[in-house]
Design an enzyme around this catalytic site. Structure first.
Site, short mmCIF file in Angstrom:
data_model
loop_
_atom_site.label_atom_id
_atom_site.label_comp_id
_atom_site.label_asym_id
_atom_site.label_seq_id
_atom_site.Cartn_x
_atom_site.Cartn_y
_atom_site.Cartn_z
N SER A 137 0.29 1.10 -8.13
CA SER A 137 1.09 1.14 -9.35
C SER A 137 0.16 0.84 -10.51
O SER A 137 -0.78 0.04 -10.37
CB SER A 137 2.21 0.10 -9.31
OG SER A 137 2.85 -0.01 -10.58
N TYR A 150 5.19 -8.86 -8.63
CA TYR A 150 4.97 -7.44 -8.33
C TYR A 150 3.55 -7.04 -8.74
O TYR A 150 2.80 -6.44 -7.96
CB TYR A 150 6.00 -6.59 -9.07
CG TYR A 150 5.83 -5.10 -8.91
CD1 TYR A 150 6.46 -4.42 -7.88
CD2 TYR A 150 5.05 -4.37 -9.80
CE1 TYR A 150 6.32 -3.04 -7.73
CE2 TYR A 150 4.89 -3.01 -9.67
CZ TYR A 150 5.52 -2.35 -8.64
OH TYR A 150 5.36 -0.99 -8.50
#
Length: 270
Positions: A137, A150
């Site tokens: 990501s 995250y």
């Protein structure tokens, strides 16, 4: 003749479902892994008859160990592609999350990919071929407030893949990380509604097919990092160089991102 298989985690929806479909179209027997047997069976039904459903809670130690054992033993001869895609997000500031919630991010998106790759690697090296792939990501490069755990898990995964790539540079075992910006998935919809980071919505939200296209490019021409889209990675990588400046510029970007969030919410809820 041994069939060629590809295992993908988080296969029942979003990016995982799109990538699994592409792998099946390329002729792979797809081993569809998801958190429960029901979700895995749902994924396999969508993929088609040449697929295997495997329920596995990646945050559960014994369940993960069993999957690793099957990779190392049951599918050892046939597995050619491993895709670590499963993800989780609980949007909140660090102080608002429980220790268990913080651990969940790391367990699913860092610990389990490391263990799954380790399980597949000896046979890949013995054959001198194979592709180790992961959905990382841009949030692992540019830190996301309200998604710190995250970002930490994804940043750790990026570091692991980079180090592993250096270990394998003189082999035909390839390491490929896919780095999308915000993608229109159930996870992003949850983030939009639950107060996830406004930085997710600074620019246009991408589709799962955009990410699946990137996976296919990486399958055909492996490279360590593929960005979706490339130009978004430039600002993310610049932020990584000088993270101390982020709090100073964040208020302005947050305002832009909040407008993007409202546009996105209007689209998905309207």
């Amino acid at each position: 003749m041994t069939r060629s298989s590809a295992l993908i985690t988080g296969a029942s929806s979003g990016i995982g479902a799109a990538v699994a479909s592409r792998l099946a179209r390329r002729g792979y027997h797809v081993i569809a892994v998801d958190r429960t047997a029901e979700l895995a069976e749902q994924a396999a039904a969508e993929i088609g008859p040449d697929s295997t459903a495997v329920g596995c809670d990646l945050a559960d130690g014994p369940s993960l160990a069993e999957l690793c054992q099957r990779i190392a033993e049951e599918w050892r001869q046939e597995l050619d592609v491993l895709v670590c895609n499963a993800g989780v997000i609980i949007p909140d500031h660090v102080a608002g999350l429980t220790p268990e919630q913080l651990d969940l991010h790391v367990d699913v998106m860092l610990r389990s990919p490391i263990q799954l790759i380790r399980a597949a690697l000896p046979e890949f090296l013995a054959r001198d071929r194979g592709q180790l792939m992961a959905t990382v990501s841009l949030g692992g490069i540019c830190p996301l407030p309200a998604s710190a755990a995250y970002s930490a898990a994804k940043a750790g995964l990026r570091a692991f893949l980079a180090a592993l790539n250096t270990e394998l540079w003189d082999t035909n075992v390839h390491v490929c990380g896919i780095y999308p910006t915000a993608v229109d998935t159930p996870m992003l919809q949850h983030e939009a509604r639950a107060g996830g980071s406004a930085l997710n919505f600074l620019s246009a939200v991408r589709t799962v097919d955009d990410v699946a296209d990137a996976y296919e490019r990486a399958l055909d021409k492996p490279k360590l990092e593929t960005y979706v889209p490339f130009h978004e990675s430039l600002s993310a990588r610049a932020a990584q160089w000088t993270p101390a400046i982020i709090p100073r510029i964040y208020p302005a970007f947050r305002r832009i991102g909040e407008r993007g969030r409202q546009k996105y919410l209007k689209r998905i809820d309207g």
